[in-house]
Write an enzyme that holds these catalytic residues in place. Sequence first.
Site, mmCIF file in Angstrom:
data_model
loop_
_atom_site.group_PDB
_atom_site.id
_atom_site.type_symbol
_atom_site.label_atom_id
_atom_site.label_comp_id
_atom_site.label_asym_id
_atom_site.label_seq_id
_atom_site.Cartn_x
_atom_site.Cartn_y
_atom_site.Cartn_z
ATOM 1 N N GLY A 86 -41.658 -22.180 8.804
ATOM 2 C CA GLY A 86 -42.213 -21.000 8.409
ATOM 3 C C GLY A 86 -42.958 -20.931 7.282
ATOM 4 N NE ARG A 87 -44.384 -14.442 6.263
ATOM 5 C CZ ARG A 87 -43.734 -13.824 7.199
ATOM 6 N NH1 ARG A 87 -42.180 -14.211 7.312
ATOM 7 N NH2 ARG A 87 -44.276 -12.829 7.840
ATOM 8 N NE ARG A 146 -29.766 -15.136 3.687
ATOM 9 C CZ ARG A 146 -30.898 -14.792 2.947
ATOM 10 N NH1 ARG A 146 -31.167 -15.660 2.150
ATOM 11 N NH2 ARG A 146 -31.403 -13.716 3.026
ATOM 12 C CG ASP A 177 -31.242 -20.939 -5.045
ATOM 13 O OD1 ASP A 177 -30.923 -20.687 -5.908
ATOM 14 O OD2 ASP A 177 -31.929 -20.070 -4.016
ATOM 15 C CD GLU A 193 -25.177 -17.018 -1.695
ATOM 16 O OE1 GLU A 193 -26.024 -16.164 -1.900
ATOM 17 O OE2 GLU A 193 -25.255 -18.319 -1.405
ATOM 18 C CG HIS A 232 -29.146 -16.663 -3.165
ATOM 19 N ND1 HIS A 232 -28.224 -16.506 -2.054
ATOM 20 C CD2 HIS A 232 -30.501 -16.584 -2.813
ATOM 21 C CE1 HIS A 232 -29.203 -15.916 -1.119
ATOM 22 N NE2 HIS A 232 -30.612 -16.256 -1.238
#
Length: 313
Positions: A153-154, A232, A256, A261, A279
């Site tokens: 994706g992006r 995620r 990340d 979390e 994150h």
Amino acid sequence: MGKPDVLMMGAYPAWDMEELDVRYVVHKLWEATDPGRMIEANRSTIRAIATRGELGASADLMKRLPKLEIVSCYGVGTDAIDLGYAKANGIRVTNTPDVLTADVADMAVGLLLSVARNIPQADRFVRDGSWGKSSMPLVTRVSGKKVGVVGMGRVGAAVAKRLAAFDCEIAYFDVSHRSDIPYAFLPDLVGLARQVEFLVVTLAGGESTMNLINADVLHALGPDGILINVSRGSTVDEAALLHALEARTIKGAGLDVFWHEPRIDERFKVFDHVVVQPHHASGTIETRRAMGKLVRDNLAAHFAGAALVTPVL
């Protein structure tokens, strides 16, 4: 007409809070001594929810707000928002795409360099006085290596563009082939992991991608492989990843995002072949200002009866 009532699930930066407080009656859930009582006391006036990606908005919460018209999310991921309930009940949903793409892609490359080149370990090597007393172990080159991007994706496309500048050979896995990019498409994720040395996960969250990076994928990545996750925590089978890291059946990981979390599994904190982040891939001043503006612009458009800027629903 008075200012619309907005329920905020969690704090935004001060510059956003100041703007929101001017335009809306803001009910700050994180400041409430009894959040349930706050919601009940204002259920008949709250028309919007301003949330963050990890906080979302559950169906149970939305059911308690009969006047709710819109959920505006500070972040791209909407997997913590019950989109099915929102759609069925005519509740609009917006997010903040594009403005954080570059920062997340930068973090993916930074994590890859940190793990492959042992940058945190080298920093400690200098600081603890080891330099001059022993030799720093040799590390892994990034330039010219084969990289698999999971989710084109992006963010995936931005990661691929950056790593192409490192003369890396890029291949990707996604639900379908993209004709607008020059990289090789592999419909078999295990097959992709087997071919590459670095696997970068940039998937959207949600049920369809949960635990997609599983034991089979990690086994295929192998002992020379490095996993990077800036998507995620739910996209990676965390038990399988912890096992692979403990057994060193993969070389390392840069993460990340995590399950549960910020209360992450303690083992991630002691592995010497893992680099962790809180994150924070989109955590730059520039991006957070742009994200907050999109949230505010979407709310303003909705209450003005104008077209939403970045609608999800």
